[in-house]
Design a protein around this motif. Structure first.
Motif, PDB file in Angstrom:
ATOM      1  N   GLN A 126       0.835  -1.203   0.000  1.00  0.00           N
ATOM      2  CA  GLN A 126       0.000   0.000   0.000  1.00  0.00           C
ATOM      3  C   GLN A 126       0.872   1.256   0.000  1.00  0.00           C
ATOM      4  N   GLU A 128       3.982   1.336  -0.940  1.00  0.00           N
ATOM      5  CA  GLU A 128       4.727   1.339  -2.199  1.00  0.00           C
ATOM      6  C   GLU A 128       3.878   1.872  -3.346  1.00  0.00           C
ATOM      7  N   ALA A 129       2.626   1.442  -3.399  1.00  0.00           N
ATOM      8  CA  ALA A 129       1.759   1.908  -4.477  1.00  0.00           C
ATOM      9  C   ALA A 129       1.574   3.418  -4.384  1.00  0.00           C
ATOM     10  N   ALA A 130       1.355   3.917  -3.169  1.00  0.00           N
ATOM     11  CA  ALA A 130       1.168   5.358  -2.994  1.00  0.00           C
ATOM     12  C   ALA A 130       2.432   6.120  -3.369  1.00  0.00           C
ATOM     13  N   ARG A 131       3.579   5.612  -2.919  1.00  0.00           N
ATOM     14  CA  ARG A 131       4.842   6.287  -3.240  1.00  0.00           C
ATOM     15  C   ARG A 131       5.113   6.252  -4.744  1.00  0.00           C
ATOM     16  N   SER A 132       4.748   5.126  -5.384  1.00  0.00           N
ATOM     17  CA  SER A 132       5.028   5.001  -6.816  1.00  0.00           C
ATOM     18  C   SER A 132       4.209   6.002  -7.630  1.00  0.00           C
ATOM     19  N   LEU A 133       3.144   6.531  -7.028  1.00  0.00           N
ATOM     20  CA  LEU A 133       2.329   7.540  -7.713  1.00  0.00           C
ATOM     21  C   LEU A 133       2.861   8.948  -7.476  1.00  0.00           C
ATOM     22  N   GLY A 134       3.983   9.044  -6.785  1.00  0.00           N
ATOM     23  CA  GLY A 134       4.591  10.359  -6.553  1.00  0.00           C
ATOM     24  C   GLY A 134       4.199  10.996  -5.237  1.00  0.00           C
ATOM     25  N   MET A 135       3.472  10.260  -4.370  1.00  0.00           N
ATOM     26  CA  MET A 135       3.088  10.851  -3.087  1.00  0.00           C
ATOM     27  C   MET A 135       4.285  10.815  -2.134  1.00  0.00           C
ATOM     28  N   SER A 136       4.377  11.847  -1.306  1.00  0.00           N
ATOM     29  CA  SER A 136       5.433  11.864  -0.296  1.00  0.00           C
ATOM     30  C   SER A 136       5.107  10.823   0.767  1.00  0.00           C
ATOM     31  N   LYS A 139       2.175  12.084   2.897  1.00  0.00           N
ATOM     32  CA  LYS A 139       0.862  12.005   2.247  1.00  0.00           C
ATOM     33  C   LYS A 139       0.398  10.561   2.123  1.00  0.00           C
ATOM     34  N   VAL A 144      -3.374   6.922   2.780  1.00  0.00           N
ATOM     35  CA  VAL A 144      -3.469   5.509   2.415  1.00  0.00           C
ATOM     36  C   VAL A 144      -3.272   4.569   3.609  1.00  0.00           C
TER      37      VAL A 144
ATOM     38  N   ASN B  73      10.028  12.148  -5.339  1.00  0.00           N
ATOM     39  CA  ASN B  73       8.580  12.202  -5.585  1.00  0.00           C
ATOM     40  C   ASN B  73       8.265  12.773  -6.963  1.00  0.00           C
ATOM     41  N   ARG B  76       8.963  10.226  -9.577  1.00  0.00           N
ATOM     42  CA  ARG B  76       7.995   9.127  -9.651  1.00  0.00           C
ATOM     43  C   ARG B  76       6.705   9.528 -10.354  1.00  0.00           C
ATOM     44  N   PHE B  83       1.779  -3.250 -10.118  1.00  0.00           N
ATOM     45  CA  PHE B  83       2.348  -4.295  -9.275  1.00  0.00           C
ATOM     46  C   PHE B  83       1.708  -5.652  -9.555  1.00  0.00           C
ATOM     47  N   PHE B  89      -6.059   0.614  -3.216  1.00  0.00           N
ATOM     48  CA  PHE B  89      -6.351   1.055  -1.854  1.00  0.00           C
ATOM     49  C   PHE B  89      -7.748   0.545  -1.473  1.00  0.00           C
ATOM     50  N   HIS B  91      -9.745   0.912   0.978  1.00  0.00           N
ATOM     51  CA  HIS B  91     -10.712   1.759   1.695  1.00  0.00           C
ATOM     52  C   HIS B  91     -11.285   2.853   0.803  1.00  0.00           C
ATOM     53  N   VAL B 105      -1.272  15.115  -5.199  1.00  0.00           N
ATOM     54  CA  VAL B 105       0.101  15.411  -5.614  1.00  0.00           C
ATOM     55  C   VAL B 105       0.132  16.579  -6.596  1.00  0.00           C
TER      56      VAL B 105
END
Lengths: 241, 240
Positions: A126, A128-136, A139, A144, B73, B76, B83, B89, B91, B105
């Motif tokens: 979870q 990793e997926a968020a980070r891979s989208l460019g989120m810090s 965030k 997430v 960031n 990315r 994956f 996600f 939720h 972002v």
């Protein structure tokens, strides 16, 4: 004999309800403080910065590793005497101040571990997926990981809430007229320990019962998205989206 | 576009990548094949720094992303990743999954993000699923949503980490179809896969990885039909 029992039982309850006001007030405030401190400490403990991690660890270890009873005395008499010496004037804490500070800090340590366990239970994919989208990291954590972690944390949080409520009875030792102390005062006058303490137990039971129902209800509300766990609820909530 | 120089990655004492040096051109589609444990996924995960390389350099569009001062960031945002296990996600609704990153972002407005989200869902054939939660979807549908989610950031490069490996056989096709459509849009793509037929069909180049290095590489027709190395021949003999 039995007549006497019911007479005392019904007579003591209103006095206990008066004490319950303190119990409830302290528990609610301490839980709120505990959740705030607990969340910050959980994040600090999991941080990669040592200057956050070490103090958080010390705090959690010390407060979980010592009895609440001792913490109450240490703060109420110990810390106040230290302050008295420091400022060179008579000084003491109000009983409610001690109650809220000590219960809040104590519950913060337990809640920190609950949140940490919740955060760690979230699949690392979870983040990793968020980070891979460019989120810090922050965030990703906030949007997430934490929402899922908090959901996991609700049952043990409810448990902590119940334990804390019962532990407020220890505050009777510094003279707070909460439920238990109110009962002690009653029976010291009326010499009726059995109906009195049964009354005390009844009031605690009533309060913890309300809490557990509330926690169950919250859990159901918050897991509305989890259709594999609660198919009907999930469907109902989707209609509203 | 992507230059990888002497890339090494170790986990403890285990050296997974033992010096990969490759250049991938803009709009090139590269498939990475090889046995399990050969370092394919680690290689892919190093490219968007989900794994931090032990040593070596990665340069994307002229910027060294392995340089410590580089904004990870920002980098990315240009690098979508899909994956093996979808990692949607749970939720959030499908639409919220897709719009989260563009909104939080890029600071995009809700309606603009949802417009893009709907277009992407149409592209992957799931427009009617916008308001459901991921766990009501099949694996193939979840992976298509995950692709839409990665595309929502409008990346220039897409990385696929065994996108069909966790799927039931009958769902592999629908996901490959979506990826196949994307290959026609001129994106740079790196696909780690066990689907040899697919790799052969869509790739400009195929890397065969084993023991932490790219052992052999070439145009799919060449690599699949006349592999040069014994190791490649053995591997292909087993999987084809």
């Amino acid at each position: 004999m039995m007549n006497n029992f019911w007479e005392n039982y019904w007579a003591v309850l209103p006095k206990l309800v008066g004490g319950a006001e303190y119990t409830i007030k302290i528990t609610i405030i301490a839980v709120i403080i505990g959740i705030i401190i607990g969340m910050l400490m959980a994040l600090a403990k999991m941080s990669k910065h040592l200057w956050l991690k070490i103090p958080a660890n010390i705090y959690i270890e010390c407060l979980r590793g010592t009895p609440l009873f001792v913490q109450i005395f240490l703060f109420h008499y110990g810390v106040s005497s230290l302050i008295k010496e420091f400022i060179g004037q008579p000084f003491s804490f109000q009983i409610m101040t001690t109650a809220i500070v000590v219960c809040g800090l104590n519950s913060g340590a337990y809640v920190a571990e609950i949140f940490r366990a919740g955060i760690q239970s979230v699949d690392k994919g979870q983040m990793e997926a968020a980070r891979s989208l460019g989120m810090s990291h922050t965030k990703a954590m906030f949007y997430v990981v934490l929402p899922q972690a908090v959901k996991q944390a609700i049952p043990p949080l409810g448990n902590e809430f119940v334990v804390l409520l019962k532990d407020t009875s220890l505050l009777s030792a510094i003279g707070l007229t909460e439920i238990f102390q109110a009962g002690k005062i009653y029976t010291s006058v009326h010499m009726a320990p059995f109906p009195t303490y049964l009354g005390v137990a009844t009031v605690y039971l009533a309060l913890t019962f309300v809490i557990t129902r509330f926690v169950n209800w919250t859990e159901r509300k918050i897991s509305a998205g989890d259709s594999h766990r609660r198919p009907k609820k999930a469907k109902a909530s989707r209609k509203g989206v | 576009m992507i230059e990888i120089k002497n890339l090494h990655k170790s986990f403890g004492h285990l050296e997974v990548l033992k010096g990969v040096t490759e250049t991938i051109a803009e709009k090139e589609i590269v498939s990475v094949i090889g046995p399990s444990g050969s370092g394919k996924s680690t290689f892919l995960r190093c490219i968007n720094l989900l794994e931090e390389p032990t040593c070596g350099e990665i340069v994307i569009n002229g910027e060294s992303i392995t340089d410590k001062s580089h904004n990870v960031n920002k980098m990315r945002e240009n690098l979508g990743m899909v994956f093996q296990r979808f990692n949607l996600f749970p939720h959030m609704t499908v639409m919220d999954n897709i719009t989260l990153a563009p909104r939080k972002v890029k600071g995009m407005g809700k309606s603009e993000a949802e417009n893009i989200g709907l277009q992407l869902l149409q592209k992957v054939g799931l427009a009617e699923k916008a308001n459901v939660y991921p766990n009501t979807l099949s694996g193939g549908q979840q992976q298509r949503v995950a692709i839409a989610r990665a595309l929502a950031m409008q990346p220039k490069i897409m990385l696929f980490d065994e996108p069909t490996s966790a799927l039931d056989p009958e769902m592999v096709g629908e996901v490959l179809n979506v990826i196949r459509d994307l290959t026609k849009e001129g994106m740079t793509m790196i696909i780690v896969t066990h689907e040899m037929g697919f790799a052969r069909e869509v790739s400009d180049r195929v890397f065969f990885m084993d023991e932490g290095i790219v052992m052999e590489q070439g145009k799919p027709a060449d690599l699949f039909s006349k592999p040069q190395l014994k190791r490649t021949q053995d591997f292909l003999a087993k999987v084809l």
